[in-house]
Design an enzyme around this catalytic site. Structure first.
Site, PDB file in Angstrom:
ATOM      1  N   SER A  19     -49.685   0.090 -54.680  1.00 25.10           N
ATOM      2  CA  SER A  19     -48.570   1.036 -54.520  1.00 25.10           C
ATOM      3  C   SER A  19     -48.001   1.023 -53.104  1.00 25.10           C
ATOM      4  O   SER A  19     -48.737   0.863 -52.120  1.00 25.10           O
ATOM      5  CB  SER A  19     -49.097   2.442 -54.829  1.00 25.10           C
ATOM      6  OG  SER A  19     -48.217   3.415 -54.346  1.00 25.10           O
ATOM      7  N   GLU A  63     -47.298   3.539 -51.629  1.00 22.01           N
ATOM      8  CA  GLU A  63     -47.930   4.667 -50.924  1.00 22.01           C
ATOM      9  C   GLU A  63     -48.966   4.161 -49.910  1.00 22.01           C
ATOM     10  O   GLU A  63     -49.350   4.903 -49.008  1.00 22.01           O
ATOM     11  CB  GLU A  63     -48.598   5.628 -51.914  1.00 22.01           C
ATOM     12  CG  GLU A  63     -47.635   6.468 -52.714  1.00 22.01           C
ATOM     13  CD  GLU A  63     -46.912   7.528 -51.891  1.00 22.01           C
ATOM     14  OE1 GLU A  63     -47.538   8.158 -51.031  1.00 22.01           O
ATOM     15  OE2 GLU A  63     -45.702   7.711 -52.103  1.00 22.01           O
ATOM     16  N   TYR A  87     -54.637   9.608 -52.553  1.00 25.00           N
ATOM     17  CA  TYR A  87     -54.153   8.583 -53.493  1.00 25.00           C
ATOM     18  C   TYR A  87     -53.884   7.267 -52.743  1.00 25.00           C
ATOM     19  O   TYR A  87     -54.350   6.203 -53.159  1.00 25.00           O
ATOM     20  CB  TYR A  87     -52.869   9.072 -54.175  1.00 25.00           C
ATOM     21  CG  TYR A  87     -52.132   8.016 -54.962  1.00 25.00           C
ATOM     22  CD1 TYR A  87     -52.565   7.614 -56.211  1.00 25.00           C
ATOM     23  CD2 TYR A  87     -50.980   7.419 -54.445  1.00 25.00           C
ATOM     24  CE1 TYR A  87     -51.882   6.641 -56.928  1.00 25.00           C
ATOM     25  CE2 TYR A  87     -50.288   6.443 -55.156  1.00 25.00           C
ATOM     26  CZ  TYR A  87     -50.738   6.059 -56.398  1.00 25.00           C
ATOM     27  OH  TYR A  87     -50.057   5.095 -57.108  1.00 25.00           O
TER      28      TYR A  87
HETATM   29  P1  NDP Z   1     -49.127   7.377 -65.173  1.00 28.14           P
HETATM   30  O1  NDP Z   1     -49.582   8.550 -64.389  1.00 28.14           O
HETATM   31  O2  NDP Z   1     -47.959   7.541 -66.086  1.00 28.14           O
HETATM   32  O3  NDP Z   1     -50.349   6.821 -66.045  1.00 28.14           O
HETATM   33  C1  NDP Z   1     -51.664   6.808 -65.547  1.00 28.14           C
HETATM   34  C2  NDP Z   1     -52.581   6.291 -66.634  1.00 28.14           C
HETATM   35  O4  NDP Z   1     -53.921   6.222 -66.134  1.00 28.14           O
HETATM   36  C3  NDP Z   1     -52.628   7.164 -67.897  1.00 28.14           C
HETATM   37  O5  NDP Z   1     -52.581   6.322 -69.023  1.00 28.14           O
HETATM   38  C4  NDP Z   1     -53.992   7.829 -67.792  1.00 28.14           C
HETATM   39  O6  NDP Z   1     -54.575   8.159 -69.037  1.00 28.14           O
HETATM   40  C5  NDP Z   1     -54.790   6.714 -67.135  1.00 28.14           C
HETATM   41  N1  NDP Z   1     -56.055   7.175 -66.569  1.00 28.14           N
HETATM   42  C6  NDP Z   1     -56.265   8.256 -65.784  1.00 28.14           C
HETATM   43  N2  NDP Z   1     -57.585   8.388 -65.508  1.00 28.14           N
HETATM   44  C7  NDP Z   1     -58.224   7.372 -66.135  1.00 28.14           C
HETATM   45  C8  NDP Z   1     -59.582   6.985 -66.254  1.00 28.14           C
HETATM   46  N3  NDP Z   1     -60.575   7.684 -65.670  1.00 28.14           N
HETATM   47  N4  NDP Z   1     -59.885   5.897 -66.989  1.00 28.14           N
HETATM   48  C9  NDP Z   1     -58.913   5.195 -67.628  1.00 28.14           C
HETATM   49  N5  NDP Z   1     -57.601   5.507 -67.553  1.00 28.14           N
HETATM   50  C10 NDP Z   1     -57.255   6.593 -66.816  1.00 28.14           C
HETATM   51  O7  NDP Z   1     -48.839   6.200 -64.121  1.00 28.14           O
HETATM   52  P2  NDP Z   1     -47.699   5.056 -64.153  1.00 28.14           P
HETATM   53  O8  NDP Z   1     -47.620   4.457 -65.487  1.00 28.14           O
HETATM   54  O9  NDP Z   1     -46.481   5.580 -63.498  1.00 28.14           O
HETATM   55  O10 NDP Z   1     -48.315   4.013 -63.121  1.00 28.14           O
HETATM   56  C11 NDP Z   1     -49.195   2.970 -63.551  1.00 28.14           C
HETATM   57  C12 NDP Z   1     -50.006   2.493 -62.373  1.00 28.14           C
HETATM   58  O11 NDP Z   1     -49.151   2.010 -61.349  1.00 28.14           O
HETATM   59  C13 NDP Z   1     -50.877   3.571 -61.723  1.00 28.14           C
HETATM   60  O12 NDP Z   1     -52.056   2.952 -61.264  1.00 28.14           O
HETATM   61  C14 NDP Z   1     -50.041   4.026 -60.543  1.00 28.14           C
HETATM   62  O13 NDP Z   1     -50.836   4.571 -59.527  1.00 28.14           O
HETATM   63  C15 NDP Z   1     -49.394   2.710 -60.121  1.00 28.14           C
HETATM   64  N6  NDP Z   1     -48.134   2.820 -59.446  1.00 28.14           N
HETATM   65  C16 NDP Z   1     -47.114   3.513 -60.037  1.00 28.14           C
HETATM   66  C17 NDP Z   1     -45.893   3.600 -59.411  1.00 28.14           C
HETATM   67  C18 NDP Z   1     -44.752   4.325 -60.047  1.00 28.14           C
HETATM   68  O14 NDP Z   1     -43.749   4.565 -59.362  1.00 28.14           O
HETATM   69  N7  NDP Z   1     -44.805   4.658 -61.332  1.00 28.14           N
HETATM   70  C19 NDP Z   1     -45.663   2.972 -58.084  1.00 28.14           C
HETATM   71  C20 NDP Z   1     -46.788   2.194 -57.625  1.00 28.14           C
HETATM   72  C21 NDP Z   1     -47.977   2.132 -58.277  1.00 28.14           C
HETATM   73  P3  NDP Z   1     -54.360   9.608 -69.752  1.00 28.14           P
HETATM   74  O15 NDP Z   1     -52.983   9.562 -70.311  1.00 28.14           O
HETATM   75  O16 NDP Z   1     -55.406   9.663 -70.775  1.00 28.14           O
HETATM   76  O17 NDP Z   1     -54.514  10.626 -68.645  1.00 28.14           O
HETATM   77  P1  GDP Z   2     -44.635   9.741 -54.801  1.00 29.05           P
HETATM   78  O1  GDP Z   2     -43.671   8.961 -53.976  1.00 29.05           O
HETATM   79  O2  GDP Z   2     -45.632   8.883 -55.508  1.00 29.05           O
HETATM   80  O3  GDP Z   2     -45.267  10.868 -54.091  1.00 29.05           O
HETATM   81  O4  GDP Z   2     -43.752  10.320 -56.042  1.00 29.05           O
HETATM   82  P2  GDP Z   2     -43.234  11.785 -56.386  1.00 29.05           P
HETATM   83  O5  GDP Z   2     -42.145  11.622 -57.374  1.00 29.05           O
HETATM   84  O6  GDP Z   2     -44.354  12.696 -56.743  1.00 29.05           O
HETATM   85  O7  GDP Z   2     -42.613  12.338 -55.009  1.00 29.05           O
HETATM   86  C1  GDP Z   2     -41.553  11.675 -54.339  1.00 29.05           C
HETATM   87  C2  GDP Z   2     -41.112  12.501 -53.139  1.00 29.05           C
HETATM   88  O8  GDP Z   2     -40.475  13.693 -53.601  1.00 29.05           O
HETATM   89  C3  GDP Z   2     -42.269  12.948 -52.231  1.00 29.05           C
HETATM   90  O9  GDP Z   2     -41.884  12.758 -50.887  1.00 29.05           O
HETATM   91  C4  GDP Z   2     -42.403  14.439 -52.526  1.00 29.05           C
HETATM   92  O10 GDP Z   2     -42.882  15.214 -51.430  1.00 29.05           O
HETATM   93  C5  GDP Z   2     -40.941  14.787 -52.821  1.00 29.05           C
HETATM   94  N1  GDP Z   2     -40.789  16.035 -53.585  1.00 29.05           N
HETATM   95  C6  GDP Z   2     -40.015  17.098 -53.228  1.00 29.05           C
HETATM   96  N2  GDP Z   2     -40.142  18.075 -54.116  1.00 29.05           N
HETATM   97  C7  GDP Z   2     -41.003  17.652 -55.061  1.00 29.05           C
HETATM   98  C8  GDP Z   2     -41.506  18.246 -56.274  1.00 29.05           C
HETATM   99  O11 GDP Z   2     -41.198  19.366 -56.626  1.00 29.05           O
HETATM  100  N3  GDP Z   2     -42.360  17.484 -57.020  1.00 29.05           N
HETATM  101  C9  GDP Z   2     -42.718  16.215 -56.630  1.00 29.05           C
HETATM  102  N4  GDP Z   2     -43.537  15.514 -57.409  1.00 29.05           N
HETATM  103  N5  GDP Z   2     -42.261  15.635 -55.487  1.00 29.05           N
HETATM  104  C10 GDP Z   2     -41.413  16.355 -54.718  1.00 29.05           C
END
Ligand code: NDP
Ligand code: GDP
Length: 331
Positions: free
Chosen positions: A127, A129, A151
């Site tokens: 990520s 992040e 994270y």
């Molecule tokens: P989501 O939060 O939508 O999905 C997270 C998934 O992880 C869910 O299916 C959840 O299952 C599963 N999970 C949580 N805990 C466990 C566990 N203990 N064992 C197995 N599975 C688990 O994330 P995204 O689809 O948005 O992102 C996918 C990946 O990419 C993540 O690793 C995220 O950190 C990374 N990422 C995402 C970005 C983004 O902008 N979306 C940017 C960069 C990286 P359940 O539904 O059962 O809770």
């Molecule tokens: P991140 O980049 O993985 O932290 O994705 P998020 O969508 O959770 O947050 C993106 C940015 O939006 C971060 O800088 C947060 O601090 C900002 N933000 C401002 N208000 C909010 C809020 O109400 N919820 C979330 N999730 N983010 C917020």
């Protein structure tokens, strides 16, 4: 028929990736955690081609069993505690799942291995992040990490251990450093979907205001459907490498809010938005913008959806969704 095991299949990216792999002719296995996970039913309704396998990134033996039973050619590790705000409240869980979970999957792959002439290929969902308090702008594969949340710290461990297992054991392991990517399937806890859903509800008279944290942070927001293509391309490349995946454009939360309200035909957005301390973070990531030049050159990857289209797509999806829910509620 190639076989893929996807962790995090119930999440946003898991769903887009499952569709992509299915279209490409894969047999798709999805790891689902818990004993009666409510998202399994939704998954099976929407993606009946996915074969569900029980398992948890916090439990090594379940990962070994999942690999043994599915015998995948490719493993996509998308499972994580993925919400930065939650990681501040549950840092140990985040370290265990988002960080150590990667190590467990790599160890499981080392144990099960795959056929000699066809070793398992591994994708790790790293990520932006990890860049946190950025040392260079734009950020690329060479930019040093400075994570700002539990994270981000856990993702740095996941990234480094992936590189280490590639170097130490010759695993075909890739880390995709993906910048924020969104879409109608994004969880409601993330700021983009929280905004588009609130805008839809305000438009329909179902909600009066939108409470947010800081409007100043800037993110490089792309469309998740484009980003799962990059994941797949990384595992088809001749050599395992790490790649930044981003649009190269950055926008503030404020810009996202303005554009989302405008997409719903509301110009005086400021009267609906309230700042709320509860959504501020102990440490913020102020600016992210990625340079995906390497992915473009080596993988031929490029994003297809620009920022305004992404915002409009999410708003119109949420308006339809909320209208449908209202109709069902009145029935
Ligand atoms: P989501 O939060 O939508 O999905 C997270 C998934 O992880 C869910 O299916 C959840 O299952 C599963 N999970 C949580 N805990 C466990 C566990 N203990 N064992 C197995 N599975 C688990 O994330 P995204 O689809 O948005 O992102 C996918 C990946 O990419 C993540 O690793 C995220 O950190 C990374 N990422 C995402 C970005 C983004 O902008 N979306 C940017 C960069 C990286 P359940 O539904 O059962 O809770
Ligand atoms: P991140 O980049 O993985 O932290 O994705 P998020 O969508 O959770 O947050 C993106 C940015 O939006 C971060 O800088 C947060 O601090 C900002 N933000 C401002 N208000 C909010 C809020 O109400 N919820 C979330 N999730 N983010 C917020």
């Amino acid at each position: 028929m190639p076989r893929a095991l996807v962790t995090g299949i119930t999440g946003q990216d898991g769903q887009y990736l499952a569709e992509l792999l299915h279209q490409k002719g894969y047999e798709v296995f999805g790891l689902v955690k818990g004993q009666n996970n409510p998202r399994t039913v939704l998954l099976q309704e929407e993606f009946p081609f996915v074969e569900v396998v029980g398992g948890d990134l916090a439990d090594l033996s379940s990962l070994v069993a999942a690999l043994e039973s599915t015998q995948p050619d490719e493993v996509y590790n998308l499972g994580a505690i993925s919400f930065v705000a939650l990681s501040f409240r549950q840092p140990e869980l985040t370290a265990n799942v988002t960080g150590l979970g990667v190590l467990r999957m790599l160890e499981a792959i080392r144990m099960v291995g795959g056929a000699d002439n066809n070793p398992i290929r591994f994708y790790q969902a790293s990520s932006s992040e990890m860049f946190g308090k950025v040392r260079m702008t734009p950020q690329n594969e060479e930019t040093p990490f400075y994570p700002r949340s539990p994270y981000g710290v856990a993702k740095v461990f996941g990234h480094d251990i992936t590189v280490n297992y590639r170097d130490s054991y010759g695993l075909f392991a890739c880390s995709g450093i993906l910048f924020n990517h969104e879409g109608p399937r994004r969880g409601l806890e993330f700021v983009t979907r929280k905004i588009t859903n609130a805008v839809a509800r305000i438009k329909l008279g179902l909600q009066q205001e939108l409470a947010l944290g800081s409007l100043e942070p800037q993110r490089d927001w792309g469309f998740a459907g484009d980003y799962v293509q990059a994941m797949w391309l990384m595992l088809q490349h001749d050599e395992p490498q790490d790649f930044v995946v981003a649009t190269g454009q950055t926008h503030s939360v404020r810009e996202f809010v303005e554009l989302a309200f405008r997409a719903a035909g509301i110009d005086d957005w400021a009267r609906y938005v309230r700042q709320d301390e509860r959504f501020m973070r102990p440490a913020e990531v102020d600016l992210l913008v990625g340079d995906a030049g390497k992915a473009r050159r080596l993988l031929g990857w490029a994003p297809t959806m620009a920022f305004p289209e992404l915002v409009e797509t999410m708003v119109s999806h949420d308006i339809e969704l909320e209208q449908r829910k209202e109709r069902n509620r009145r029935r």
